[in-house]
Design a protein around this motif. Sequence first.
Motif, PDB file in Angstrom:
ATOM      1  N   THR A 278      -0.382  10.062   7.509  1.00  0.00           N
ATOM      2  CA  THR A 278       0.410  10.024   6.273  1.00  0.00           C
ATOM      3  C   THR A 278       1.073   8.670   6.081  1.00  0.00           C
ATOM      4  OG1 THR A 278       0.834  12.408   6.432  1.00  0.00           O
ATOM      5  CG2 THR A 278       2.288  11.132   5.009  1.00  0.00           C
ATOM      6  N   SER A 279       1.640   8.130   7.148  1.00  0.00           N
ATOM      7  CA  SER A 279       2.292   6.829   7.071  1.00  0.00           C
ATOM      8  C   SER A 279       1.296   5.718   6.780  1.00  0.00           C
ATOM      9  CB  SER A 279       3.027   6.548   8.387  1.00  0.00           C
ATOM     10  OG  SER A 279       3.631   5.273   8.371  1.00  0.00           O
ATOM     11  N   ALA A 280       0.111   5.787   7.414  1.00  0.00           N
ATOM     12  CA  ALA A 280      -0.910   4.761   7.191  1.00  0.00           C
ATOM     13  C   ALA A 280      -1.387   4.766   5.743  1.00  0.00           C
ATOM     14  CB  ALA A 280      -2.093   4.985   8.137  1.00  0.00           C
ATOM     15  N   ILE A 281      -1.551   5.949   5.161  1.00  0.00           N
ATOM     16  CA  ILE A 281      -1.980   6.038   3.760  1.00  0.00           C
ATOM     17  C   ILE A 281      -0.905   5.469   2.835  1.00  0.00           C
ATOM     18  CG2 ILE A 281      -2.456   7.664   1.885  1.00  0.00           C
ATOM     19  CD1 ILE A 281      -3.934   9.382   3.912  1.00  0.00           C
ATOM     20  N   ALA A 282       0.341   5.792   3.106  1.00  0.00           N
ATOM     21  CA  ALA A 282       1.440   5.277   2.273  1.00  0.00           C
ATOM     22  C   ALA A 282       1.477   3.752   2.323  1.00  0.00           C
ATOM     23  CB  ALA A 282       2.765   5.865   2.733  1.00  0.00           C
ATOM     24  N   ASP A 283       1.303   3.173   3.503  1.00  0.00           N
ATOM     25  CA  ASP A 283       1.309   1.718   3.626  1.00  0.00           C
ATOM     26  C   ASP A 283       0.122   1.096   2.895  1.00  0.00           C
ATOM     27  OD1 ASP A 283       3.584   1.912   5.155  1.00  0.00           O
ATOM     28  OD2 ASP A 283       2.550   1.679   7.080  1.00  0.00           O
ATOM     29  N   ALA A 284      -1.051   1.760   2.998  1.00  0.00           N
ATOM     30  CA  ALA A 284      -2.244   1.233   2.331  1.00  0.00           C
ATOM     31  C   ALA A 284      -2.075   1.247   0.821  1.00  0.00           C
ATOM     32  CB  ALA A 284      -3.465   2.045   2.740  1.00  0.00           C
ATOM     33  N   LEU A 285      -1.507   2.311   0.298  1.00  0.00           N
ATOM     34  CA  LEU A 285      -1.294   2.402  -1.149  1.00  0.00           C
ATOM     35  C   LEU A 285      -0.272   1.370  -1.617  1.00  0.00           C
ATOM     36  CD1 LEU A 285      -1.277   6.277  -1.633  1.00  0.00           C
ATOM     37  CD2 LEU A 285      -3.050   4.673  -2.363  1.00  0.00           C
ATOM     38  N   ALA A 286       0.738   1.141  -0.817  1.00  0.00           N
ATOM     39  CA  ALA A 286       1.771   0.173  -1.200  1.00  0.00           C
ATOM     40  C   ALA A 286       1.208  -1.234  -1.307  1.00  0.00           C
ATOM     41  CB  ALA A 286       2.909   0.210  -0.189  1.00  0.00           C
ATOM     42  N   ALA A 287       0.113  -1.504  -0.573  1.00  0.00           N
ATOM     43  CA  ALA A 287      -0.490  -2.835  -0.590  1.00  0.00           C
ATOM     44  C   ALA A 287      -1.641  -2.944  -1.590  1.00  0.00           C
ATOM     45  CB  ALA A 287      -0.987  -3.188   0.809  1.00  0.00           C
ATOM     46  N   SER A 288      -1.886  -1.903  -2.390  1.00  0.00           N
ATOM     47  CA  SER A 288      -3.025  -1.877  -3.315  1.00  0.00           C
ATOM     48  C   SER A 288      -2.557  -1.930  -4.761  1.00  0.00           C
ATOM     49  CB  SER A 288      -3.848  -0.605  -3.095  1.00  0.00           C
ATOM     50  OG  SER A 288      -4.280  -0.499  -1.753  1.00  0.00           O
ATOM     51  N   THR A 289      -3.421  -2.463  -5.624  1.00  0.00           N
ATOM     52  CA  THR A 289      -3.095  -2.528  -7.053  1.00  0.00           C
ATOM     53  C   THR A 289      -4.135  -1.843  -7.925  1.00  0.00           C
ATOM     54  OG1 THR A 289      -4.193  -4.692  -7.242  1.00  0.00           O
ATOM     55  CG2 THR A 289      -1.815  -4.684  -6.782  1.00  0.00           C
ATOM     56  N   THR A 290      -5.297  -1.473  -7.373  1.00  0.00           N
ATOM     57  CA  THR A 290      -6.348  -0.779  -8.130  1.00  0.00           C
ATOM     58  C   THR A 290      -6.858   0.387  -7.304  1.00  0.00           C
ATOM     59  OG1 THR A 290      -8.197  -2.044  -7.199  1.00  0.00           O
ATOM     60  CG2 THR A 290      -7.060  -2.983  -9.141  1.00  0.00           C
TER      61      THR A 290
END
Length: 395
Positions: A278-290
């Motif tokens: 869950t934490s890894a997904i949240a971090d990945a989304l925070a670093a994405s724009t598309t």
Amino acid sequence: MTARPQTSRPETGARRRRPADRRRMIIDSAAKAFSDGGYHAVRLDDIAEAVGISTPALYRHFPNKYALFAETTAELATGLRGVLDTVPEGTPAELHALLEAITATSFDNRRRGGLYRWESRYLEPADAAIVRDVVVHQHRRVRAAARRLRPSLSEDDANLVVAAMISVAASPTTHRAALPPREATALMSAAAIGLFDVVLPEPTEPGPPTVTGLAPAAKREVILTEAIELFAARGFRDVTIEDIAQAADLPASGVYRHFPSKVAILEASFWRATDRVTSAIADALAASTTPREAIVSILAAYIRLSSSTTDLIAIYETEIGHTTPEARAELRNQQRITVDEFATWLTRDRDELSLSQARFLVHAALNVVTDLSRQSPPPSPERIEALAMRILLPG
């Protein structure tokens, strides 16, 4: 002479008959029970109740639980062997036909497929050999067909690509997402065959061990760390509280001060894995724009996590049947939330996919990550990512 009253007899159609296929019903119910709950958690009373017979009646067919388990596992494996053997060898269509057959068989056995995937380690050597021979036969058939079509494929690359293909085809047994059988079979077999021409990064030689930093000093963390390693190496059933205490350099009473039972330690380990994802997904989304960046980032993060915590991922895959039903339901619900998050971003990037189709593809990609990460030695994260990414973003 007075006539005696006749005793009424039930109509023939109302008479209770013993089903002609009772043994088949027992095997089917056992396969589902063992696959869902694990070998040790299942009682013969539960199987008998599911079939609608008494436990003594079940014993007329099988002398004990192991005999039922061994026959059920062997039947599932030999059934797959039989399906593979119906595919003609040496034809241009062989690879596609094999993958389609594996996918269709996996979908037909969704409630039973975990049986030899997760539980065959409890088999005695002769029975385990039956499963192992079918798994090896399956791999060799698919690899031979792939290399006939792509002779330039090296042996190592062929083994890796074929392992990923089979993982995709078998992935319907790992989840309960809904899709019509024909649609699911077509989608999964196409995703599997799509790995055929993937360009893999060159293998990398393992470097020197990386510095992992300091281990936690807190006793609860030490207990969890040691327990995860023991569960992965020996299986939950064969590890005792005393073993965990000794590994953590504590008395058994010291373990009980932090966890009321061995099951509680296992469940805490699973929640640790879930929280990390869950934490890894949240971090990945925070670093994405598309949406596409989100897909790439989430998958890369998941692969890094799987590659660095293989013991934790392994016990999550193999030992969940030892948790309480309540904890198992909560953990699986969180897994569905994770898959839905991933699948939602996939549908936003690929609008031709329905959410249900996206879920199947996400499960397939994550299954490939898990299966390949557990190989010995495991391929590099970059090679795993190339294969998993092709499933999600084939274009």
